[in-house]
Design a protein around this motif. Structure first.
Motif, PDB file in Angstrom:
ATOM      1  N   ASP A  94      68.882  63.599 102.038  1.00  0.00           N
ATOM      2  CA  ASP A  94      67.812  64.280 101.302  1.00  0.00           C
ATOM      3  C   ASP A  94      66.658  63.344 100.961  1.00  0.00           C
ATOM      4  OD1 ASP A  94      68.989  62.728  99.352  1.00  0.00           O
ATOM      5  OD2 ASP A  94      69.505  64.385  98.009  1.00  0.00           O
ATOM      6  N   ALA A  95      66.653  62.151 101.559  1.00  0.00           N
ATOM      7  CA  ALA A  95      65.570  61.202 101.294  1.00  0.00           C
ATOM      8  C   ALA A  95      64.264  61.713 101.880  1.00  0.00           C
ATOM      9  CB  ALA A  95      65.910  59.837 101.895  1.00  0.00           C
ATOM     10  N   PRO A  96      63.138  61.498 101.172  1.00  0.00           N
ATOM     11  CA  PRO A  96      61.833  61.871 101.741  1.00  0.00           C
ATOM     12  C   PRO A  96      61.606  61.137 103.061  1.00  0.00           C
ATOM     13  CG  PRO A  96      61.634  61.282  99.415  1.00  0.00           C
ATOM     14  CD  PRO A  96      63.013  60.889  99.830  1.00  0.00           C
ATOM     15  N   GLY A  97      61.172  61.861 104.071  1.00  0.00           N
ATOM     16  CA  GLY A  97      60.937  61.246 105.371  1.00  0.00           C
ATOM     17  C   GLY A  97      61.944  61.654 106.426  1.00  0.00           C
ATOM     18  N   ILE A  98      63.030  62.340 106.028  1.00  0.00           N
ATOM     19  CA  ILE A  98      63.982  62.881 107.011  1.00  0.00           C
ATOM     20  C   ILE A  98      63.726  64.371 107.161  1.00  0.00           C
ATOM     21  CG2 ILE A  98      66.406  63.336 107.553  1.00  0.00           C
ATOM     22  CD1 ILE A  98      67.183  60.814 106.151  1.00  0.00           C
ATOM     23  N   LYS A  99      63.443  64.779 108.365  1.00  0.00           N
ATOM     24  CA  LYS A  99      63.146  66.184 108.636  1.00  0.00           C
ATOM     25  C   LYS A  99      64.107  66.703 109.709  1.00  0.00           C
ATOM     26  CE  LYS A  99      58.244  65.555 107.493  1.00  0.00           C
ATOM     27  NZ  LYS A  99      58.413  66.137 106.146  1.00  0.00           N
ATOM     28  N   LEU A 100      64.866  67.740 109.353  1.00  0.00           N
ATOM     29  CA  LEU A 100      65.700  68.422 110.341  1.00  0.00           C
ATOM     30  C   LEU A 100      64.843  69.498 110.998  1.00  0.00           C
ATOM     31  CD1 LEU A 100      69.083  68.759 108.401  1.00  0.00           C
ATOM     32  CD2 LEU A 100      68.570  67.261 110.323  1.00  0.00           C
ATOM     33  N   GLU A 101      64.516  69.298 112.268  1.00  0.00           N
ATOM     34  CA  GLU A 101      63.565  70.183 112.936  1.00  0.00           C
ATOM     35  C   GLU A 101      64.203  71.479 113.425  1.00  0.00           C
ATOM     36  OE1 GLU A 101      61.755  67.665 115.929  1.00  0.00           O
ATOM     37  OE2 GLU A 101      60.212  67.066 114.486  1.00  0.00           O
ATOM     38  N   ARG A 102      65.398  71.377 113.997  1.00  0.00           N
ATOM     39  CA  ARG A 102      66.051  72.598 114.481  1.00  0.00           C
ATOM     40  C   ARG A 102      67.488  72.298 114.866  1.00  0.00           C
ATOM     41  NH1 ARG A 102      66.110  72.734 120.284  1.00  0.00           N
ATOM     42  NH2 ARG A 102      64.764  71.114 121.199  1.00  0.00           N
ATOM     43  N   ALA A 103      68.286  73.367 114.892  1.00  0.00           N
ATOM     44  CA  ALA A 103      69.637  73.289 115.438  1.00  0.00           C
ATOM     45  C   ALA A 103      69.575  73.580 116.927  1.00  0.00           C
ATOM     46  CB  ALA A 103      70.553  74.291 114.742  1.00  0.00           C
ATOM     47  N   MET A 104      70.373  72.862 117.698  1.00  0.00           N
ATOM     48  CA  MET A 104      70.375  73.022 119.142  1.00  0.00           C
ATOM     49  C   MET A 104      71.520  73.953 119.544  1.00  0.00           C
ATOM     50  SD  MET A 104      69.854  68.970 120.075  1.00  0.00           S
ATOM     51  CE  MET A 104      69.167  69.206 121.726  1.00  0.00           C
ATOM     52  N   ASP A 105      71.215  74.933 120.375  1.00  0.00           N
ATOM     53  CA  ASP A 105      72.273  75.775 120.919  1.00  0.00           C
ATOM     54  C   ASP A 105      73.107  74.946 121.893  1.00  0.00           C
ATOM     55  OD1 ASP A 105      71.455  78.020 119.523  1.00  0.00           O
ATOM     56  OD2 ASP A 105      70.069  78.639 121.087  1.00  0.00           O
ATOM     57  N   SER A 106      74.419  75.138 121.868  1.00  0.00           N
ATOM     58  CA  SER A 106      75.293  74.331 122.712  1.00  0.00           C
ATOM     59  C   SER A 106      76.507  75.132 123.133  1.00  0.00           C
ATOM     60  CB  SER A 106      75.737  73.064 121.967  1.00  0.00           C
ATOM     61  OG  SER A 106      76.463  73.402 120.799  1.00  0.00           O
ATOM     62  N   LEU A 107      77.164  74.658 124.194  1.00  0.00           N
ATOM     63  CA  LEU A 107      78.397  75.292 124.651  1.00  0.00           C
ATOM     64  C   LEU A 107      79.466  75.257 123.574  1.00  0.00           C
ATOM     65  CD1 LEU A 107      79.015  74.091 128.336  1.00  0.00           C
ATOM     66  CD2 LEU A 107      78.921  76.463 127.549  1.00  0.00           C
ATOM     67  N   ASP A 108      79.606  74.113 122.908  1.00  0.00           N
ATOM     68  CA  ASP A 108      80.669  73.972 121.912  1.00  0.00           C
ATOM     69  C   ASP A 108      80.228  74.543 120.574  1.00  0.00           C
ATOM     70  OD1 ASP A 108      79.509  71.837 120.111  1.00  0.00           O
ATOM     71  OD2 ASP A 108      79.498  70.747 121.997  1.00  0.00           O
ATOM     72  N   SER A 109      81.210  74.964 119.787  1.00  0.00           N
ATOM     73  CA  SER A 109      80.933  75.482 118.442  1.00  0.00           C
ATOM     74  C   SER A 109      82.030  75.057 117.478  1.00  0.00           C
ATOM     75  CB  SER A 109      80.819  77.006 118.474  1.00  0.00           C
ATOM     76  OG  SER A 109      82.018  77.598 118.953  1.00  0.00           O
ATOM     77  N   CYS A 110      82.546  73.848 117.663  1.00  0.00           N
ATOM     78  CA  CYS A 110      83.676  73.383 116.842  1.00  0.00           C
ATOM     79  C   CYS A 110      83.277  72.312 115.839  1.00  0.00           C
ATOM     80  CB  CYS A 110      84.807  72.867 117.739  1.00  0.00           C
ATOM     81  SG  CYS A 110      84.318  71.549 118.870  1.00  0.00           S
ATOM     82  N   PHE A 111      82.010  71.869 115.852  1.00  0.00           N
ATOM     83  CA  PHE A 111      81.579  70.798 114.964  1.00  0.00           C
ATOM     84  C   PHE A 111      80.823  71.379 113.783  1.00  0.00           C
ATOM     85  CE2 PHE A 111      81.874  68.912 119.186  1.00  0.00           C
ATOM     86  CZ  PHE A 111      82.592  67.747 118.956  1.00  0.00           C
ATOM     87  N   THR A 112      81.319  71.165 112.557  1.00  0.00           N
ATOM     88  CA  THR A 112      80.597  71.621 111.372  1.00  0.00           C
ATOM     89  C   THR A 112      79.219  70.979 111.344  1.00  0.00           C
ATOM     90  OG1 THR A 112      82.654  71.843 110.140  1.00  0.00           O
ATOM     91  CG2 THR A 112      80.627  71.764 108.867  1.00  0.00           C
ATOM     92  N   GLY A 113      78.189  71.806 111.186  1.00  0.00           N
ATOM     93  CA  GLY A 113      76.824  71.293 111.181  1.00  0.00           C
ATOM     94  C   GLY A 113      76.156  71.312 112.531  1.00  0.00           C
ATOM     95  N   GLY A 114      76.909  71.635 113.595  1.00  0.00           N
ATOM     96  CA  GLY A 114      76.317  71.749 114.924  1.00  0.00           C
ATOM     97  C   GLY A 114      75.667  70.466 115.399  1.00  0.00           C
ATOM     98  N   HIS A 115      74.612  70.614 116.186  1.00  0.00           N
ATOM     99  CA  HIS A 115      73.869  69.478 116.733  1.00  0.00           C
ATOM    100  C   HIS A 115      72.392  69.692 116.427  1.00  0.00           C
ATOM    101  CE1 HIS A 115      77.586  68.715 118.934  1.00  0.00           C
ATOM    102  NE2 HIS A 115      77.510  69.937 119.417  1.00  0.00           N
ATOM    103  N   ALA A 116      71.723  68.655 115.946  1.00  0.00           N
ATOM    104  CA  ALA A 116      70.371  68.806 115.414  1.00  0.00           C
ATOM    105  C   ALA A 116      69.353  67.947 116.137  1.00  0.00           C
ATOM    106  CB  ALA A 116      70.351  68.468 113.926  1.00  0.00           C
ATOM    107  N   VAL A 117      68.111  68.405 116.068  1.00  0.00           N
ATOM    108  CA  VAL A 117      66.943  67.569 116.353  1.00  0.00           C
ATOM    109  C   VAL A 117      66.397  67.146 114.993  1.00  0.00           C
ATOM    110  CG1 VAL A 117      64.654  67.447 117.394  1.00  0.00           C
ATOM    111  CG2 VAL A 117      66.425  68.868 118.449  1.00  0.00           C
ATOM    112  N   MET A 118      66.222  65.855 114.799  1.00  0.00           N
ATOM    113  CA  MET A 118      65.734  65.357 113.516  1.00  0.00           C
ATOM    114  C   MET A 118      64.656  64.303 113.724  1.00  0.00           C
ATOM    115  SD  MET A 118      69.185  63.244 112.392  1.00  0.00           S
ATOM    116  CE  MET A 118      68.638  62.892 110.741  1.00  0.00           C
ATOM    117  N   ARG A 119      63.821  64.152 112.727  1.00  0.00           N
ATOM    118  CA  ARG A 119      62.698  63.205 112.812  1.00  0.00           C
ATOM    119  C   ARG A 119      62.641  62.364 111.541  1.00  0.00           C
ATOM    120  NH1 ARG A 119      58.299  62.866 115.964  1.00  0.00           N
ATOM    121  NH2 ARG A 119      58.711  64.906 116.917  1.00  0.00           N
ATOM    122  N   PHE A 120      62.286  61.096 111.731  1.00  0.00           N
ATOM    123  CA  PHE A 120      62.031  60.199 110.610  1.00  0.00           C
ATOM    124  C   PHE A 120      60.528  59.937 110.551  1.00  0.00           C
ATOM    125  CE2 PHE A 120      66.212  58.931 112.436  1.00  0.00           C
ATOM    126  CZ  PHE A 120      67.005  59.460 111.422  1.00  0.00           C
TER     127      PHE A 120
END
Length: 389
Positions: free
Chosen positions: A193-219
Motif C-alpha cells: 500500500d506504499a505510495p508509488g505502487i500501482k496495480l494496473e490490471r489482472a491478467m487472464d490466464s489458463l490457471d486459476s489456483c493462485f490466490t490473487g491471480g497474476h498482475a501487471v504492476m508499476r512502480f
C-alpha cells in the motif's frame, strides 16, 4: 540415500493425506473460487483449517512457527498437499509465498522478519515477488532487468513495470528486483500500500489456483528506505538463485500431487467404465496409458527426492533443480494429458476435476523458467564440466 520413510515422515504424510481428503477436497466446488484464484475469505478458511490441524506453513523454521521441514520432508508433505488444487493454499506453501518465506528466513534482517515474515508464516498476510517485466525487460533472461533503483539520501527511488506477478492483488508486501545505477541487481522490500505502487490490471490466464491471480504492476517513484534492502545491495541475482533452486523443486512436488490425483480419477474410471464388452482399462490402449502414467510419476518423484536429498546435504543444486524442473514438468503434464484422453468427454468438462488440473498444470512448463531455457542452461554447464553432483 534411504528411500524408507522414518516414522515421523510416515505419520506426517498420513496426517497431511487425511487432512486434504477430509477437510480440503470437500471445498473444491466452493463458489468463492474465481478466475483469479480462491478469494480471500476462502483462503482464510483454508488457512484456518490447516492452522487447527497443526500443518500451517510446515516448511518454515520452528522458531518462526513452522515445522522446520527438511527438503526431503517437503517432498513428502507437498505432494500430499498438492493432491487438491486448494491444498497448497491451505498449508500456506503455494507460490510465491513458499519461495519468499524460504528467502526471507535466509537473508532478511530480524526487524524485517518480525515486520513481514512472522505474520506471513502465521498465514495472516501474503506476499508477491516482482521480477518479470514486459519486453524489453527481464523474463527468462533476468540480466535484461529494466526497473531502476536510484539512491536519494537514505532512500532509493524505484521506477519500472512488472507483469505476471503472482498473488499481487491482496498481497501485503512485495520483494522487488531492481537495478542500481551501476547496473547491479538488488532486492527491496515494500508494503504493497506504499505510495508509488500501482496495480494496473489482472491478467487472464489458463490457471486459476493462485490466490490473487497474476498482475501487471508499476512502480512510479516508489520511495524505499535503505533498511528495506533484502540482504545486501548488488546481490539480487545471487539471492534469486537461492530462492529459485528450491522453489523450482517445490513446484515439482505440488504438481506431482495433482498428477497423482488425475491419475487416480482416470484409473477409477478405467476400472468401472465398460466399452466393447469389457472394462475400459482392459483395452490395451488405455492400460498402456495408465502404465506410462505410473512410470512418469515415479521418474518425477525420484528426481524430486534425489535433488531434495542433495539440498539437505548443503549442495546448491542449481543444475539438479533445473534438470528436475524439466523432467517433472513434462512428465507430470504427460500424465494429466493422458488422463484427459482416458476420461474422454468427462476429461474436457467440469464433470471431473481433471479438466481444471489440465488447465492449471500447462503453465508449469513455463513458470520458473521454460523447459527450453533450462535445457540450454544444462547444456552450457555440461560443456563446461559443471554438471551434476
Amino acid at each position: 540415500m534411504d528411500f524408507n520413510l522414518s516414522e515421523r515422515q510416515a505419520q506426517l504424510q498420513q496426517r497431511t493425506r487425511e487432512f486434504i481428503r477430509e477437510q480440503i477436497i470437500p471445498l473444491e466446488k466452493d463458489p468463492r473460487q474465481t478466475p483469479h484464484g480462491p478469494d480471500e475469505s476462502l483462503r482464510d478458511e483454508l488457512v484456518g483449517k490447516a492452522r487447527e490441524a497443526g500443518l500451517l506453513t510446515p516448511h518454515a523454521s520452528e522458531e518462526m512457527g513452522g515445522l522446520g521441514l527438511s527438503h526431503v520432508d517437503k517432498a513428502i508433505v507437498f505432494e500430499e498437499a498438492g493432491y487438491s488444487r486448494l491444498g497448497p493454499t491451505a498449508l500456506n506453501i503455494h507460490a510465491p509465498d513458499e519461495g519468499n518465506i524460504h528467502l526471507m528466513e535466509l537473508v532478511a534482517t530480524e526487524e524485517q522478519k518480525e515486520r513481514w515474515l512472522r505474520p506471513q508464516v502465521q498465514g495472516r498476510i501474503r506476499s508477491c515477488f516482482a521480477m518479470t517485466e514486459p519486453s524489453p525487460g527481464a523474463g527468462a533472461d533476468p540480466s535484461m532487468l529494466q526497473t531502476t533503483a536510484v539512491r536519494d539520501g537514505d532512500d532509493y527511488v524505484i521506477n519500472g513495470q512488472k507483469w505476471f506477478i503472482t498473488g499481487a492483488f491482496g498481497a501485503s508486501y512485495v520483494i522487488i528486483m531492481a537495478k542500481l545505477e551501476d547496473g547491479s541487481a538488488t532486492m527491496f522490500l515494500s508494503d504493497m500500500d506504499a505510495p508509488g505502487i500501482k496495480l494496473e490490471r489482472a491478467m487472464d490466464s489458463l490457471d486459476s489456483c493462485f490466490t490473487g491471480g497474476h498482475a501487471v504492476m508499476r512502480f512510479e517513484n516508489l520511495r524505499v528506505p535503505g533498511n528495506q534492502i533484502l540482504g545486501e545491495a548488488s546481490k539480487g541475482f545471487r539471492y534469486a538463485q537461492v530462492r529459485l533452486a528450491p522453489a523450482r523443486l517445490t513446484h515439482c512436488m505440488r504438481w506431482l500431487g495433482q498428477a497423482r490425483r488425475a491419475h487416480d480419477v482416470a484409473t477409477d474410471y478405467a476400472r468401472t467404465r465398460e466399452a466393447f464388452g469389457r472394462a475400459l482399462g482392459k483395452h490395451e490402449g488405455v492400460g498402456f496409458m495408465l502404465a506410462d502414467n505410473d512410470m512418469d510419476m515415479q521418474t518425477a518423484r525420484l528426481h524430486i527426492w534425489h535433488t531434495a536429498w542433495l539440498l539437505d546435504q548443503g549442495n546448491p543444486c542449481n543444475f539438479e533443480s533445473s534438470r528436475a524442473k524439466v523432467v517433472c514438468s513434462e512428465a507430470e503434464w504427460r500424465v494429466v494429458d493422458r488422463c484427459v484422453q482416458i476420461l474422454g468427454g468427462q476429461g474436457v468438462t467440469a464433470e471431473k476435476e481433471v479438466m481444471q488440473i489440465f488447465m492449471d498444470m500447462r503453465s508449469f512448463r513455463i513458470y520458473d523458467g521454460p523447459s527450453e531455457v533450462h535445457r540450454w542452461s544444462l547444456a552450457r554447464k555440461l560443456l563446461s564440466a559443471e554438471g551434476a553432483h
